[in-house]
Design a protein around this motif. Structure first.
Motif, mmCIF file in Angstrom:
data_model
loop_
_atom_site.group_PDB
_atom_site.id
_atom_site.type_symbol
_atom_site.label_atom_id
_atom_site.label_comp_id
_atom_site.label_asym_id
_atom_site.label_seq_id
_atom_site.Cartn_x
_atom_site.Cartn_y
_atom_site.Cartn_z
ATOM 1 N N SER A 35 0.853 -1.189 0.000
ATOM 2 C CA SER A 35 0.000 0.000 0.000
ATOM 3 C C SER A 35 0.884 1.231 0.000
ATOM 4 C CB SER A 35 -0.930 0.006 1.209
ATOM 5 O OG SER A 35 -0.200 -0.056 2.399
ATOM 6 N N GLY A 36 0.360 2.294 -0.564
ATOM 7 C CA GLY A 36 1.151 3.499 -0.647
ATOM 8 C C GLY A 36 0.310 4.738 -0.792
ATOM 9 N N GLU A 37 0.975 5.847 -0.531
ATOM 10 C CA GLU A 37 0.351 7.146 -0.659
ATOM 11 C C GLU A 37 1.411 8.097 -1.171
ATOM 12 O OE1 GLU A 37 -1.976 10.359 2.163
ATOM 13 O OE2 GLU A 37 -1.822 8.281 2.781
ATOM 14 N N GLY A 38 1.056 8.831 -2.227
ATOM 15 C CA GLY A 38 2.001 9.774 -2.802
ATOM 16 C C GLY A 38 1.381 11.142 -2.956
ATOM 17 N N LYS A 39 2.190 12.156 -2.712
ATOM 18 C CA LYS A 39 1.738 13.534 -2.868
ATOM 19 C C LYS A 39 2.502 14.160 -4.016
ATOM 20 C CE LYS A 39 0.401 13.829 1.890
ATOM 21 N NZ LYS A 39 0.693 14.267 3.222
ATOM 22 N N GLY A 40 1.734 14.739 -4.954
ATOM 23 C CA GLY A 40 2.326 15.338 -6.135
ATOM 24 C C GLY A 40 2.175 16.840 -6.183
ATOM 25 N N GLY A 41 2.161 17.481 -5.021
ATOM 26 C CA GLY A 41 2.034 18.942 -4.973
ATOM 27 C C GLY A 41 0.739 19.398 -5.611
ATOM 28 N N PRO A 42 0.786 20.415 -6.477
ATOM 29 C CA PRO A 42 -0.425 20.958 -7.080
ATOM 30 C C PRO A 42 -1.171 19.947 -7.959
ATOM 31 C CG PRO A 42 1.466 22.382 -7.551
ATOM 32 C CD PRO A 42 1.977 21.166 -6.851
ATOM 33 N N ALA A 43 -0.467 18.900 -8.442
ATOM 34 C CA ALA A 43 -1.119 17.907 -9.289
ATOM 35 C C ALA A 43 -2.120 17.060 -8.507
ATOM 36 C CB ALA A 43 -0.085 17.001 -9.935
ATOM 37 N N GLY A 44 -1.911 16.940 -7.204
ATOM 38 C CA GLY A 44 -2.833 16.150 -6.394
ATOM 39 C C GLY A 44 -2.129 15.040 -5.644
ATOM 40 N N PHE A 45 -2.882 14.004 -5.381
ATOM 41 C CA PHE A 45 -2.334 12.887 -4.619
ATOM 42 C C PHE A 45 -2.859 11.578 -5.194
ATOM 43 C CE2 PHE A 45 -6.460 13.590 -2.715
ATOM 44 C CZ PHE A 45 -6.924 12.316 -2.481
ATOM 45 N N GLY A 46 -2.191 10.513 -4.820
ATOM 46 C CA GLY A 46 -2.639 9.174 -5.170
ATOM 47 C C GLY A 46 -2.487 8.264 -3.973
ATOM 48 N N LYS A 47 -3.458 7.391 -3.784
ATOM 49 C CA LYS A 47 -3.395 6.373 -2.737
ATOM 50 C C LYS A 47 -3.795 5.060 -3.376
ATOM 51 C CE LYS A 47 -6.238 7.577 0.524
ATOM 52 N NZ LYS A 47 -6.945 7.940 1.744
ATOM 53 N N GLY A 48 -3.173 4.001 -2.927
ATOM 54 C CA GLY A 48 -3.553 2.720 -3.492
ATOM 55 C C GLY A 48 -2.988 1.556 -2.722
ATOM 56 N N SER A 49 -3.461 0.386 -3.104
ATOM 57 C CA SER A 49 -2.934 -0.846 -2.527
ATOM 58 C C SER A 49 -3.027 -1.941 -3.578
ATOM 59 C CB SER A 49 -3.700 -1.244 -1.270
ATOM 60 O OG SER A 49 -5.025 -1.593 -1.595
ATOM 61 N N ALA A 50 -2.139 -2.911 -3.453
ATOM 62 C CA ALA A 50 -2.119 -4.043 -4.371
ATOM 63 C C ALA A 50 -1.885 -5.318 -3.576
ATOM 64 C CB ALA A 50 -1.021 -3.871 -5.414
ATOM 65 N N ASP A 51 -2.709 -6.304 -3.837
ATOM 66 C CA ASP A 51 -2.504 -7.634 -3.281
ATOM 67 C C ASP A 51 -1.723 -8.431 -4.316
ATOM 68 O OD1 ASP A 51 -3.969 -7.203 -0.893
ATOM 69 O OD2 ASP A 51 -5.830 -7.483 -2.005
ATOM 70 N N VAL A 52 -0.562 -8.945 -3.913
ATOM 71 C CA VAL A 52 0.325 -9.680 -4.809
ATOM 72 C C VAL A 52 0.406 -11.117 -4.323
ATOM 73 C CG1 VAL A 52 2.671 -9.821 -5.729
ATOM 74 C CG2 VAL A 52 1.653 -7.587 -5.265
ATOM 75 N N GLU A 53 0.261 -12.042 -5.267
ATOM 76 C CA GLU A 53 0.303 -13.461 -4.927
ATOM 77 C C GLU A 53 1.223 -14.182 -5.903
ATOM 78 O OE1 GLU A 53 -2.904 -17.101 -4.960
ATOM 79 O OE2 GLU A 53 -3.618 -15.105 -4.449
ATOM 80 N N LEU A 54 2.080 -15.067 -5.378
ATOM 81 C CA LEU A 54 3.005 -15.848 -6.195
ATOM 82 C C LEU A 54 2.659 -17.324 -6.084
ATOM 83 C CD1 LEU A 54 6.369 -14.147 -5.118
ATOM 84 C CD2 LEU A 54 4.900 -13.556 -7.059
ATOM 85 N N GLU A 55 2.585 -17.999 -7.243
ATOM 86 C CA GLU A 55 2.288 -19.431 -7.266
ATOM 87 C C GLU A 55 3.332 -20.149 -8.101
ATOM 88 O OE1 GLU A 55 -1.597 -20.107 -8.886
ATOM 89 O OE2 GLU A 55 -2.604 -18.919 -7.351
ATOM 90 N N SER A 56 3.900 -21.233 -7.563
ATOM 91 C CA SER A 56 4.825 -22.071 -8.330
ATOM 92 C C SER A 56 4.065 -22.850 -9.385
ATOM 93 C CB SER A 56 5.503 -23.089 -7.414
ATOM 94 O OG SER A 56 6.551 -22.498 -6.727
ATOM 95 N N ASN A 57 4.693 -23.003 -10.550
ATOM 96 C CA ASN A 57 4.156 -23.896 -11.572
ATOM 97 C C ASN A 57 5.316 -24.443 -12.391
ATOM 98 O OD1 ASN A 57 4.798 -21.919 -13.538
ATOM 99 N ND2 ASN A 57 2.751 -21.026 -13.429
#
Length: 146
Positions: free
Chosen positions: A77-99
């Motif tokens: 998860s993360g949060e970024g501030k881009g000054g006058p451009a605004g901001f972004g917040k997000g999260s990603a669920d990452v999963e690894l599977e052997s094959n």
């Protein structure tokens, strides 16, 4: 906005896990990354510059890894501030599977933006976010095709 995808990587799960947690590798693969530094066991600070539609912004971001189950999954998860451009917040669920071919990496991410970025329009924002995601995973997967 939600995005998801999966990538087949020609490496074992342990190698992919290690690389997903390596600041130097992330710096090389994240589009527009100008620097990333590990500041805690599961926390990174980074500076990323990207253009989204007509808006070019430099984001100072904090990324945190939670719900870590090495070497199979975590939430980033993360949060970024881009000054006058605004901001972004997000999260990603990452999963690894052997094959048989190595490792299948799956992700589901959700992103929220505000400020000028929110005025761009969801279609343009969505396509740009998908392109940036694709650039990251292409760069990341190319590490294993050498």
């Amino acid at each position: 906005m939600k995005i998801e995808g999966d990538y087949q990587l020609a490496a074992d799960v342990e190698t992919v896990w290690r690389d997903l947690n390596d600041p130097e590798i992330l710096n090389d693969c994240i589009p527009g990354c100008e620097g990333i530094e590990q500041v805690g066991d599961a926390e990174f600070e980074c500076v990323i510059t990207n253009k989204i539609g007509p808006v070019k912004a430099t984001f100072k971001s904090i990324l945190r890894i939670t719900d870590s189950k090495p070497p199979h999954s975590y939430t980033l998860s993360g949060e970024g501030k881009g000054g006058p451009a605004g901001f972004g917040k997000g999260s990603a669920d990452v999963e690894l599977e052997s094959n048989d071919e190595g490792t299948l990496l799956k992700y589901q991410a959700e992103l929220t933006v505000g400020g000028k970025l929110a005025q761009i329009g969801s279609r343009l924002l969505s396509s740009t976010t998908k392109k940036l995601s694709e650039k990251f995973f292409t760069a990341f997967s190319e590490r294993y095709s050498e």
